[in-house]
Design an enzyme around this catalytic site. Structure first.
Site, short mmCIF file in Angstrom:
data_model
loop_
_atom_site.label_atom_id
_atom_site.label_comp_id
_atom_site.label_asym_id
_atom_site.label_seq_id
_atom_site.Cartn_x
_atom_site.Cartn_y
_atom_site.Cartn_z
N GLY A 143 0.83 -1.20 0.00
CA GLY A 143 0.00 0.00 0.00
C GLY A 143 0.86 1.24 0.00
CD GLU A 162 6.37 3.32 6.38
OE1 GLU A 162 5.47 2.63 6.91
OE2 GLU A 162 6.20 3.96 5.32
CG ASP A 200 13.67 2.78 -3.35
OD1 ASP A 200 12.77 3.16 -2.57
OD2 ASP A 200 13.62 2.93 -4.58
N1 BES Z 1 4.93 4.06 2.68
C1 BES Z 1 4.99 2.66 2.56
C2 BES Z 1 5.37 2.19 1.19
C3 BES Z 1 6.74 2.62 0.74
C4 BES Z 1 7.82 2.58 1.58
C5 BES Z 1 6.91 3.03 -0.57
C6 BES Z 1 9.07 2.97 1.12
C7 BES Z 1 8.15 3.43 -1.00
C8 BES Z 1 9.23 3.39 -0.16
C9 BES Z 1 3.64 2.01 2.95
O1 BES Z 1 2.97 2.68 3.95
C10 BES Z 1 3.96 0.65 3.48
O2 BES Z 1 4.61 0.58 4.49
N2 BES Z 1 3.49 -0.40 2.82
C11 BES Z 1 3.72 -1.76 3.24
C12 BES Z 1 2.50 -2.34 3.86
C13 BES Z 1 2.38 -2.19 5.32
C14 BES Z 1 1.16 -2.91 5.84
C15 BES Z 1 3.59 -2.60 6.12
C16 BES Z 1 4.02 -2.59 2.00
O3 BES Z 1 3.84 -2.09 0.91
O4 BES Z 1 4.41 -3.73 2.17
ZN ZN Z 2 3.92 2.51 5.80
#
Ligand code: BES
Ligand code: ZN
Length: 651
Positions: free
Chosen positions: A311, A360, A419
């Site tokens: 997400g 996060e 990243d």
């Molecule tokens: N913001 C992140 C996605 C992200 C992180 C995009 C770093 C680009 C660089 C998002 O909120 C996220 O943490 N997604 C997780 C899911 C979550 C339930 C831990 C994922 O995509 O796995």
């Molecule tokens: Zn996140």
């Protein structure tokens, strides 16, 4: 910045903090005290450079972006203009923007008069600085540009790669430093910008953005370009540029209630709306915890299966992978996570990518509190245990992989693509740190602190040092001994998990552990007590299986529980990892389907890794064959992650 410079900064801060604390002692706990602390924090944040941006916001800062872009699916480009409003120092001679893989066609002032500009050499990670000469008093620059195929933010999909199979699709992914590949702006999370946009798309398609104005085609005919229409959007609150997002496709909308709803490809709409029916309850729970939802609407957009993340918290419009659509709402904690970012991340934003845990870690903590509120403590406890289990695995792996500094909550990322720091550490170690504080201060006090923190810094960006300064004043009350005994420094800057970590437990998962033991000891899986297992229980069941599992045991498990046919992609993923590890061949067709039908990096990377690690050559051979087929459909980010593993880079 070198570590010794950080130490110096901390020392000079001590004086400032003492002053802030003094003000509190003298005048009692009035709002003025928070203001004093906030001024201190602002000073800290303002002097922290963002090593991942070329911008010099102290001289000239972008405050608003107005986009006028046409999506051309033939050439796979967005083209048009970005008009940037600037706030400049009186003597500012130039403004520096971040760009990467953009064709810059010209730059003018607000009246259309050309401005001189240079595009610097830059580097492969950061892109190229666009330096624009500013006439005296200039407050606006207009950049005419088009995107190129080398950009990393946009993925253009053929109809075949969508759920509906009839129309193409486009989506953007800005976090962390990809926005500069579709918008020339100051691409730093410390430089907040409002935005507005006019997006022109083919008549059959709908555009949505992380802003107000969704699903309101204005029907405006674009002169000379028949068959197109335009959508207009406004984000009137200042956000970090990585949160600007667009998607274009055969997208429909279904309201859940007055304030939230679901966008998806039309053929997915009903399923999506069913899956996310609890979102309104989650928003209520979140608001009760940490204050009013700050963005107006909260909607979810379901992306096509190549979306590389689970997400993405784009404001007003969370982007999610279709792999969370199970038909039984069992993976909705992902939406709780992205919703939580509406506060931790979008409202108060990490100022640099070294402060990623502020986004996060806070969000994982908050996500679990929402889950507890809406689905009860048992489910929340299970999710905590799964997260902690993953963290331990990650810490071990990082330690042995030469990336030991990635086990730190605040790593030095200078020269490193942020990243690469995308691991469980900022997520789960960050959340564990906050849970330690919660355990010490009690929920009531800790919640009051967090609510105050979001209120004090709303629509601001925050550094780790800034957060610590606030914590000292508003929670620790400048008690140095307490700070030491809580091991705050070790939590933030150390590599290990400090020994005051609160290890989460779950009675329900302990019970699952018993069933695993019984199975390993020889029990027929039919006799196991697994009735009505929820998704986290099955995930624990599979991830607790020992390395000694035999193919025969895999066969009986599959016969009894039909894991190879699971409709829950988290369970299927865990099962496929086991299948590869233990050479359970009947699951390989399902593995191939899985790897070629979705492109979520979190699923693809470990599966290719497992295949490459099989002792016999069948694994690597299969990995290469499947990857050759799947790679063209994967997003850039997933390719970046898998390429070095399979080592079969193709153009
Ligand atoms: N913001 C992140 C996605 C992200 C992180 C995009 C770093 C680009 C660089 C998002 O909120 C996220 O943490 N997604 C997780 C899911 C979550 C339930 C831990 C994922 O995509 O796995
Ligand atoms: Zn996140």
């Amino acid at each position: 910045m070198k570590s010794w410079m950080r130490a110096t900064t901390t020392l000079t801060l001590a004086g400032l903090l003492a002053a802030a604390a003094g003000a509190i002692v003298l005048s009692g706990c009035t709002p003025k005290d928070s203001t004093t602390a906030s001024a201190t924090v602002k000073a800290i944040v303002d002097r922290t450079p963002d090593d991942h941006s070329y911008a010099k916001p102290q001289e000239a800062r972008v405050t608003h972006i107005d986009l006028d872009l046409t999506a051309d699916f033939e050439s796979r480009t967005l083209r048009g203009t970005a008009s940037l409003t600037l706030e400049t120092q009186a003597n500012a001679k130039q403004v520096i923007l971040d760009t990467k893989a953009l064709d810059i066609e010209g730059v003018t002032d607000a009246s259309g008069a050309p401005l001189k500009y240079t595009l610097g050499q830059g580097d492969p990670m950061m892109g190229r600085p666009l330096t624009i000469n500013l006439p005296q008093g200039a407050q606006k620059v207009v950049v005419r540009y088009r995107t190129t195929k080398d950009g990393t933010a946009l993925q253009w999909l053929d109809p075949a790669q969508t759920a509906g199979k009839a129309q193409p699709f486009l989506f953007s992914q800005g976090e962390e430093i990809n926005t500069r590949t579709w918008i020339p702006t100051q691409d730093s999370p410390a430089i907040r910008q409002t935005y507005s946009a006019r997006i022109v798309v083919p008549h059959a398609l709908t555009a949505v953005m992380s802003a107000d104005g969704k699903l309101t085609p204005d029907g405006e005919a674009v002169p000379g370009e028949a068959g197109e229409h335009a959508f207009r959007f406004t984000m009137s609150k200042p956000i970090a540029p990585y949160l600007i997002a667009v998607a274009v496709g055969d997208i429909g909308f279904k309201a859940e209630d007055e304030h939230n709803g679901v966008y998806a490809e039309k053929v997915m709409l009903d399923k999506a709306a069913y899956e996310f029916a609890d979102v309104g309850k989650m928003v209520d729970a979140a608001q009760k915890l940490y204050g009013p939802y700050p963005w107006g609407r909260y909607d979810v957009l379901v992306l096509p299966p190549s979306f590389p993340y689970g997400g993405m918290e784009n404001p007003t419009l969370t982007f999610v992978t279709p792999t969370v659509i199970t038909g039984d709402r069992s993976l909705v904690s992902l939406v709780a996570h992205e919703l939580a970012h509406s506060w931790s991340g979008n409202l108060v934003t990490n100022a640099t990518w070294e402060d990623f845990w502020l986004n996060e870690g806070f969000t994982v903590y908050f996500e679990n509190r929402i889950m507890e509120q809406v689905y009860g403590k048992d489910r929340a406890d299970m999710l905590k245990v799964l997260g902690y289990q993953e963290l331990q695995g990650t810490l071990k792996d990082l330690d042995s992989s030469g990336h030991a500094n990635f086990t730190e909550l605040h790593p030095d990322l200078k020269g490193i693509n942020p990243d690469d720091y995308f691991t469980d550490v900022p997520y789960e170690k960050g959340a564990a740190f906050l849970r330690m504080l919660e355990a010490h201060f009690g929920r009531a006090r800790f919640d009051a602190y967090l609510k105050g923190y979001f209120a004090r810094y709303k629509f601001k960006s925050m550094t780790t040092e800034g957060f610590l300064a606030d914590l000292r004043v508003n929670l620790l009350h400048n008690d140095d001994d307490l700070e030491k005994s809580l091991k705050i420094h070790e939590w933030i800057y150390g590599k290990d998990l400090p020994d005051n970590v609160v290890v989460p437990t779950s009675a329900a998962l302990d019970e699952v552990g018993q069933q695993v033991k019984a199975f390993v000891a020889g029990a027929d899986p039919k006799t196991l007590n697994v009735t009505d297992y929820s998704s986290p229980q099955w995930q624990y069941f599979l991830t607790q299986m020992p390395d000694t599992l035999t193919v025969d045991q895999m066969v009986t498990l599959d016969k009894t529980f039909d894991f190879t046919q699971s409709h829950n992609d988290e369970i299927l993923f865990d099962w496929l990892v086991l299948s590869v590890k233990h050479g359970y061949r009947p699951a390989l067709p399902a593995l191939e389907t899985f790897l070629t039908s979705q492109g979520r990096a979190k699923f693809c990377t470990p599966l290719y890794q497992a295949l490459m690690k099989t002792p016999d050559p069948w694994g690597p051979q299969l990995a290469k064959r499947i990857y050759a087929e799947a790679r063209p459909g994967y997003h850039f980010l997933t390719r970046e992650a898998v390429d070095p593993i399979v080592n079969a880079k193709q153009p």
